[in-house]
Design an enzyme around this catalytic site. Structure first.
Site, short mmCIF file in Angstrom:
data_model
loop_
_atom_site.label_atom_id
_atom_site.label_comp_id
_atom_site.label_asym_id
_atom_site.label_seq_id
_atom_site.Cartn_x
_atom_site.Cartn_y
_atom_site.Cartn_z
N MET A 110 0.83 -1.17 0.00
CA MET A 110 0.00 0.00 0.00
C MET A 110 0.88 1.24 0.00
O MET A 110 0.73 2.10 0.83
CB MET A 110 -0.92 -0.09 1.21
N PRO A 111 1.85 1.35 -0.91
CA PRO A 111 2.65 2.57 -0.97
C PRO A 111 1.84 3.76 -1.46
O PRO A 111 0.91 3.62 -2.25
CB PRO A 111 3.75 2.22 -1.97
N LEU A 112 2.23 4.92 -0.98
CA LEU A 112 1.72 6.19 -1.45
C LEU A 112 2.91 6.93 -2.03
O LEU A 112 3.92 7.11 -1.33
CB LEU A 112 1.08 6.98 -0.30
#
Length: 125
Positions: free
Chosen positions: A1-3
């Site tokens: 779940m990288p931003l």
């Protein structure tokens, strides 16, 4: 779940910006095991007056430098991050053609309880 937040000098084409997004997504899939459809990225363009770079740390950078900030769960290992740096530089070199010295990446670790991806819930806590 990288931003991911990407900053670059203004004036690049839509295709160039799309290639950056696509290459970074592939690098994350290859190295961090990011799931399909996990696309959370922004691209910010800056005028030359508002976009600065230097040649510190023995690296000569051009006006095409791209600053990439990646926020991930704090469970990522140093080896995963190193693999991400290498793979991102490789893929960005292939498409859209960014020189490896112009790929500037910072990874920020965030505890799982610091994420809410919708509905006001802490989905990962």
């Amino acid at each position: 779940m990288p931003l991911i937040n990407i900053s670059l000098r203004a004036g690049k084409t839509d295709a160039y910006r799309q290639a950056i997004s696509d290459s970074l997504y592939r690098a994350m899939r290859d190295t961090l095991g990011v799931p399909e459809s996990d696309h959370f990225m922004t691209i910010s363009e800056h005028t030359a007056a508002n976009f600065r770079t230097g040649n510190a740390y023995g690296i000569v950078r051009s006006a095409d430098v791209v600053y990439i900030q990646v926020t991930v769960f704090s469970t990522r290992t140093a080896e995963q991050k190193k693999a991400l740096y290498r793979r991102a530089a490789e893929l960005l070199g292939d498409n859209p053609g960014i020189a490896p010295e112009d790929v500037f990446i910072v990874v920020h670790d965030a505890a799982k309880e610091n994420w809410s991806v919708g509905h006001g819930l802490a989905q990962f806590a």
